[in-house]
Design an enzyme around this catalytic site. Structure first.
Site, PDB file in Angstrom:
ATOM      1  N   GLU A  79      -2.419   0.549   3.202  1.00 53.45           N
ATOM      2  CA  GLU A  79      -2.711  -0.711   2.530  1.00 53.45           C
ATOM      3  C   GLU A  79      -2.718  -1.815   3.582  1.00 53.45           C
ATOM      4  O   GLU A  79      -1.791  -1.939   4.357  1.00 53.45           O
ATOM      5  CB  GLU A  79      -1.664  -0.964   1.432  1.00 53.45           C
ATOM      6  CG  GLU A  79      -1.734  -2.318   0.756  1.00 53.45           C
ATOM      7  CD  GLU A  79      -3.130  -2.691   0.238  1.00 53.45           C
ATOM      8  OE1 GLU A  79      -3.730  -1.914  -0.520  1.00 53.45           O
ATOM      9  OE2 GLU A  79      -3.613  -3.772   0.614  1.00 53.45           O
ATOM     10  N   ARG A  81      -2.860  -5.188   3.064  1.00 54.71           N
ATOM     11  CA  ARG A  81      -2.160  -6.447   2.765  1.00 54.71           C
ATOM     12  C   ARG A  81      -0.659  -6.269   2.935  1.00 54.71           C
ATOM     13  O   ARG A  81      -0.042  -5.392   2.327  1.00 54.71           O
ATOM     14  CB  ARG A  81      -2.492  -6.899   1.341  1.00 54.71           C
ATOM     15  CG  ARG A  81      -3.921  -7.378   1.202  1.00 54.71           C
ATOM     16  CD  ARG A  81      -4.212  -7.919  -0.163  1.00 54.71           C
ATOM     17  NE  ARG A  81      -4.289  -6.886  -1.170  1.00 54.71           N
ATOM     18  CZ  ARG A  81      -4.317  -7.129  -2.479  1.00 54.71           C
ATOM     19  NH1 ARG A  81      -4.237  -8.379  -2.920  1.00 54.71           N
ATOM     20  NH2 ARG A  81      -4.390  -6.148  -3.343  1.00 54.71           N
ATOM     21  N   ASN A 111      -4.974  -0.797   8.801  1.00 52.51           N
ATOM     22  CA  ASN A 111      -6.377  -0.893   8.473  1.00 52.51           C
ATOM     23  C   ASN A 111      -6.983   0.501   8.495  1.00 52.51           C
ATOM     24  O   ASN A 111      -7.195   1.078   9.554  1.00 52.51           O
ATOM     25  CB  ASN A 111      -7.076  -1.792   9.486  1.00 52.51           C
ATOM     26  CG  ASN A 111      -8.526  -2.027   9.127  1.00 52.51           C
ATOM     27  OD1 ASN A 111      -9.082  -1.348   8.272  1.00 52.51           O
ATOM     28  ND2 ASN A 111      -9.131  -2.991   9.781  1.00 52.51           N
ATOM     29  N   ALA A 112      -7.263   1.015   7.303  1.00 57.82           N
ATOM     30  CA  ALA A 112      -7.769   2.386   7.194  1.00 57.82           C
ATOM     31  C   ALA A 112      -9.153   2.528   7.815  1.00 57.82           C
ATOM     32  O   ALA A 112      -9.601   3.634   8.099  1.00 57.82           O
ATOM     33  CB  ALA A 112      -7.810   2.811   5.732  1.00 57.82           C
ATOM     34  N   LEU A 131      -9.567   4.811  -4.654  1.00 57.18           N
ATOM     35  CA  LEU A 131      -9.605   4.414  -6.053  1.00 57.18           C
ATOM     36  C   LEU A 131      -9.817   2.909  -6.184  1.00 57.18           C
ATOM     37  O   LEU A 131      -9.098   2.122  -5.584  1.00 57.18           O
ATOM     38  CB  LEU A 131      -8.305   4.817  -6.761  1.00 57.18           C
ATOM     39  CG  LEU A 131      -7.923   6.313  -6.704  1.00 57.18           C
ATOM     40  CD1 LEU A 131      -6.855   6.633  -7.734  1.00 57.18           C
ATOM     41  CD2 LEU A 131      -9.106   7.237  -6.870  1.00 57.18           C
ATOM     42  N   ASP A 134     -12.364  -2.328  -3.125  1.00 53.72           N
ATOM     43  CA  ASP A 134     -12.915  -3.684  -3.248  1.00 53.72           C
ATOM     44  C   ASP A 134     -14.436  -3.590  -3.236  1.00 53.72           C
ATOM     45  O   ASP A 134     -15.009  -2.947  -2.365  1.00 53.72           O
ATOM     46  CB  ASP A 134     -12.443  -4.550  -2.078  1.00 53.72           C
ATOM     47  CG  ASP A 134     -10.932  -4.753  -2.107  1.00 53.72           C
ATOM     48  OD1 ASP A 134     -10.369  -4.777  -3.228  1.00 53.72           O
ATOM     49  OD2 ASP A 134     -10.318  -4.866  -1.027  1.00 53.72           O
ATOM     50  N   THR A 207      -3.184   4.144 -11.312  1.00 51.14           N
ATOM     51  CA  THR A 207      -3.048   2.980 -10.440  1.00 51.14           C
ATOM     52  C   THR A 207      -3.077   1.695 -11.255  1.00 51.14           C
ATOM     53  O   THR A 207      -3.529   1.671 -12.400  1.00 51.14           O
ATOM     54  CB  THR A 207      -4.187   2.916  -9.404  1.00 51.14           C
ATOM     55  OG1 THR A 207      -5.415   2.642 -10.091  1.00 51.14           O
ATOM     56  CG2 THR A 207      -4.303   4.203  -8.628  1.00 51.14           C
ATOM     57  N   GLU A 209      -4.864  -0.888 -10.781  1.00 47.32           N
ATOM     58  CA  GLU A 209      -6.235  -1.310 -11.049  1.00 47.32           C
ATOM     59  C   GLU A 209      -6.798  -0.508 -12.227  1.00 47.32           C
ATOM     60  O   GLU A 209      -7.445  -1.050 -13.113  1.00 47.32           O
ATOM     61  CB  GLU A 209      -7.070  -1.080  -9.781  1.00 47.32           C
ATOM     62  CG  GLU A 209      -8.239  -1.998  -9.586  1.00 47.32           C
ATOM     63  CD  GLU A 209      -7.881  -3.465  -9.601  1.00 47.32           C
ATOM     64  OE1 GLU A 209      -8.601  -4.204 -10.289  1.00 47.32           O
ATOM     65  OE2 GLU A 209      -6.882  -3.879  -8.946  1.00 47.32           O
TER      66      GLU A 209
HETATM   67  C1  LIG Z   1      -9.017  -3.250  -5.704  1.00 48.57           C
HETATM   68  S1  LIG Z   1      -7.636  -2.687  -4.817  1.00 48.57           S
HETATM   69  C2  LIG Z   1      -7.300  -1.073  -5.523  1.00 48.57           C
HETATM   70  C3  LIG Z   1      -5.905  -0.622  -5.218  1.00 48.57           C
HETATM   71  C4  LIG Z   1      -5.485   0.737  -5.786  1.00 48.57           C
HETATM   72  N1  LIG Z   1      -6.261   1.823  -5.181  1.00 48.57           N
HETATM   73  C5  LIG Z   1      -5.607   0.757  -7.293  1.00 48.57           C
HETATM   74  O1  LIG Z   1      -6.443   1.527  -7.786  1.00 48.57           O
HETATM   75  O2  LIG Z   1      -4.868   0.015  -7.942  1.00 48.57           O
HETATM   76  C6  LIG Z   1      -8.226  -2.284  -3.212  1.00 48.57           C
HETATM   77  C7  LIG Z   1      -7.114  -2.272  -2.179  1.00 48.57           C
HETATM   78  O3  LIG Z   1      -7.588  -1.815  -0.935  1.00 48.57           O
HETATM   79  C8  LIG Z   1      -6.968  -2.553   0.097  1.00 48.57           C
HETATM   80  N2  LIG Z   1      -7.821  -2.467   1.286  1.00 48.57           N
HETATM   81  C9  LIG Z   1      -9.045  -3.023   1.461  1.00 48.57           C
HETATM   82  N3  LIG Z   1      -9.531  -2.730   2.687  1.00 48.57           N
HETATM   83  C10 LIG Z   1      -8.597  -1.965   3.300  1.00 48.57           C
HETATM   84  C11 LIG Z   1      -8.512  -1.370   4.599  1.00 48.57           C
HETATM   85  N4  LIG Z   1      -9.499  -1.508   5.481  1.00 48.57           N
HETATM   86  N5  LIG Z   1      -7.405  -0.659   4.904  1.00 48.57           N
HETATM   87  C12 LIG Z   1      -6.396  -0.525   4.007  1.00 48.57           C
HETATM   88  N6  LIG Z   1      -6.428  -1.074   2.794  1.00 48.57           N
HETATM   89  C13 LIG Z   1      -7.504  -1.789   2.425  1.00 48.57           C
HETATM   90  C14 LIG Z   1      -6.870  -3.937  -0.503  1.00 48.57           C
HETATM   91  O4  LIG Z   1      -5.917  -4.739   0.144  1.00 48.57           O
HETATM   92  C15 LIG Z   1      -6.504  -3.637  -1.940  1.00 48.57           C
HETATM   93  O5  LIG Z   1      -5.138  -3.583  -2.143  1.00 48.57           O
END
Ligand SMILES: C[S@@+](CC[C@H](N)C(=O)[O-])C[C@H]1O[C@@H](n2cnc3c(N)ncnc32)[C@H](O)[C@@H]1O
Lengths: 235, 352
Positions: A79, A81, A111-112, A131, A134, A207, A209
């Protein structure tokens, strides 16, 4: 006995998007061999390996569900954030105090899009989860999407042949985008899981979301892909 | 970035300065051809998908990369123009790349370019039929194709060196992880040995079998600029030093060092000569034997370096510390403490 204090989400809020392409300072190992997983999982043994990765795990709901379902499998959420990952970390610390399970799940703020090969050797992972990623609707932000032709090569690299990527989105356009990219990619094929695939049963609704989508009576689309051998042949 | 290149086919050095491609035969420099001229649109332009705009040339046309293979020459320029020439340096084709190209490789069938956006593409040598090869999430700074054309090695502005199968680059063979800053240059010494230059003031000699560093050179001076290899000698350049190492049994041992009067931009080596491009007086040519640069040779013919600006060199990677983490954890600690206090006093109140 004192009651375990569970983390409150309100103490961990952060704006929804951070730019995954900019230079943040992240902690990551130089190579997978030097990664100390015992910091994340106190019971981790040298012969253990992390096998599941939840990309963009958000508040960690999927891992909380999967952890007792696969008690012998180490799993990690990535994650980006800081406050959100901190929440998930505290969540597992609290859960472990209350239960004998949850020792196999943890979160890393990273950062994945950049550091997967720093954490995992080639072919290490059995399952990856993407899942409700964004959506980044604007065309100029498409390169921020967690699924792209370039990144799929990296996912294929850390995933073993036969390993699975589970994707879910409540945005049809994003679902179609993921299906298109994965099916066009030579190292993945669309996969229809058998009834025994326990992970496939819990994708929707685990999750935060996903729960939100269910509450709003929205629709979620699932697609699963399998890592296959390189079909390339020298002619 | 490689603007100075030794071409085995013509046994001469090729040099791209500003928009000019020069050839250095023995000690005579001659202007071969002007590069970076924007091709007529519509003629043999970039193949464009429906609804996409054709890429446009942008900025001054100075050469940023030269590569050769047999009688085929490929040149990239800062204004996004990619060109190929035949063995007589007659232009075969030119096109405009999608993003600013950062390095170029050529085989007898393909031209491969990497770009600022982190992607790599291959074209036919007539620059038609563009194919996507791979994508990094930061600028690809350099790349090298293995002589057997089985692998493409790319390095980026993060810390990564990636080895991909070629031409099926979507299949990653491995990563070489060890640099702690951007990776400027990669060079294959043999099928099993690779050298990389990092912004961390390190040159690493890699064993491609184990994918582990065999040896690390730590710069005693300042940043490494580039390296060049002519069997069995590796020449590593700092701003004003050329240090020569001899490779024996997978180990580099220093044999000599040359201090230059001007800042080094690029280097190329043949088995008997070393050509150095420096900021000020143009081009320096040295005799090279026994691992020692000796006998500076006067270069004849006029080469104007005044237009070759620093902009062809990569900017230093900035490490941005995301401020406020400590602050955030402090705020969180306080908030939770306050909540606990409130909770306690509530409990006390209830009991009392
Ligand atoms: C819309 S949320 C969905 C979270 C979770 N998978 C769910 O279903 O509740 C997308 C998440 O991906 C994270 N995210 C976005 N880009 C990322 C990256 N490059 N590396 C790690 N996390 C990332 C965001 O901070 C956010 O928490």
């Amino acid at each position: 006995m004192t009651k375990v204090k569970y983390p409150q989400k309100r103490n961990y809020r952060q704006r929804a998007h951070s730019n995954p392409l900019s230079d943040h300072s992240f902690e990551y190992p130089l190579t997978p061999e030097v990664m100390d997983w015992t910091k994340l999982y106190p019971r981790f043994k040298p012969e253990n390996e992390v096998k599941f990765c939840d990309i963009g795990c958000g508040y960690g709901g999927l891992l909380v569900t999967l952890s007792p379902m696969f008690p012998d499998t180490y799993m990690v959420g990535f994650e980006i954030r800081v406050k959100v990952s901190d929440y998930v970390n505290d969540r597992f610390l609290a859960l472990r105090q209350d239960n004998e399970v949850y020792h196999n799940a943890g979160v890393i703020r990273t950062n994945a899009m950049k550091y997967l090969p720093n954490f995992f050797r080639k072919g290490q992972l059995e399952k990856m989860f993407i899942l409700y990623p964004d959506p980044h609707f604007k065309k100029c932000k498409h390169k921020w999407r967690i699924v792209s032709e370039g990144l799929l090569a990296e996912y294929a690299y850390v995933l073993k042949v036969g390993g699975l990527v589970y994707t879910v989105s409540d945005v049809k356009e994003v679902h179609d985008w993921m299906v298109e990219h994965f099916t066009n990619f030579p190292l993945f094929e669309r996969y229809d899981p058998s009834a025994e695939d326990k992970a496939a049963q819990v994708l929707i609704g685990s999750t935060e979301e996903g729960k939100k989508v269910l509450r709003n009576k929205g629709q979620s689309w699932t697609a699963i892909f399998r890592r296959v051998e390189d079909p390339y042949q020298v002619n | 970035m490689s603007v100075l290149h030794f071409d085995k086919h013509t046994n001469s050095f090729l040099l791209g300065v500003a928009g000019n491609l020069y050839q250095l035969c023995e000690n005579r420099a001659k202007l071969l051809v002007k590069c970076g001229e924007v091709p007529d649109p519509g003629e043999k332009g970039e193949p464009v998908k429906k609804g996409e705009k054709a890429p446009r040339a942008e900025g001054p046309a100075y050469i940023t990369g030269v590569a050769t293979c047999g009688g085929c020459v490929a040149v990239i320029s800062n204004n996004k123009v990619v060109e190929t020439f035949d063995g007589d340096f007659q232009r075969v084709a030119s096109t405009v790349a999608i993003k600013r190209p950062t390095s170029v490789q050529v085989t007898d069938k393909n031209v491969v370019i990497s770009d600022k956006a982190g992607d790599a593409y291959s074209y036919n040598t007539d620059l038609t039929d563009r194919k996507y090869l791979l994508g990094h999430v930061s600028v690809v700074m350099d790349m090298v194709l293995s002589p057997d054309l089985q692998f493409l090695v790319t390095c980026d502005r993060d810390e990564k060196i990636r080895i991909s199968h070629f031409p099926n680059c979507y299949n990653i063979h491995s990563y070489l992880l060890g640099h702690q800053e951007y990776v400027l240059k990669v060079l294959l010494l043999s099928p099993n040995l690779l050298v990389s230059v990092g912004g961390d003031q390190k040159v690493i000699l890699w064993d491609l079998g184990t994918r582990k560093p065999l040896q690390t050179l730590n710069s005693p001076q300042d940043d490494y600029i580039t390296v060049s290899y002519t069997e069995p000698y590796l020449l590593a350049c700092n701003t004003r030093h050329v240090t020569v190492y001899k490779l024996t049994d997978n180990t580099l041992a220093q044999t000599s060092q040359l201090v230059t009067d001007h800042d080094i931009v690029d280097i190329a080596t043949s088995d008997a000569h070393v050509a150095l491009l420096t900021r000020e007086p143009k081009l320096e040519l040295y005799q090279f034997s026994g691992g020692v640069l000796s006998g500076k040779i006067e270069v004849e013919g006029e080469i104007d370096l005044s237009q070759c600006k620093d902009s062809a060199l990569p900017e230093k990677k900035k490490v941005v510390r995301t401020a406020g983490f400590a602050e955030y954890f402090e705020r969180k600690r306080k908030r939770i403490e306050e909540e606990n206090l409130k909770e306690e006093s509530k409990q006390a109140h209830l009991k009392g």
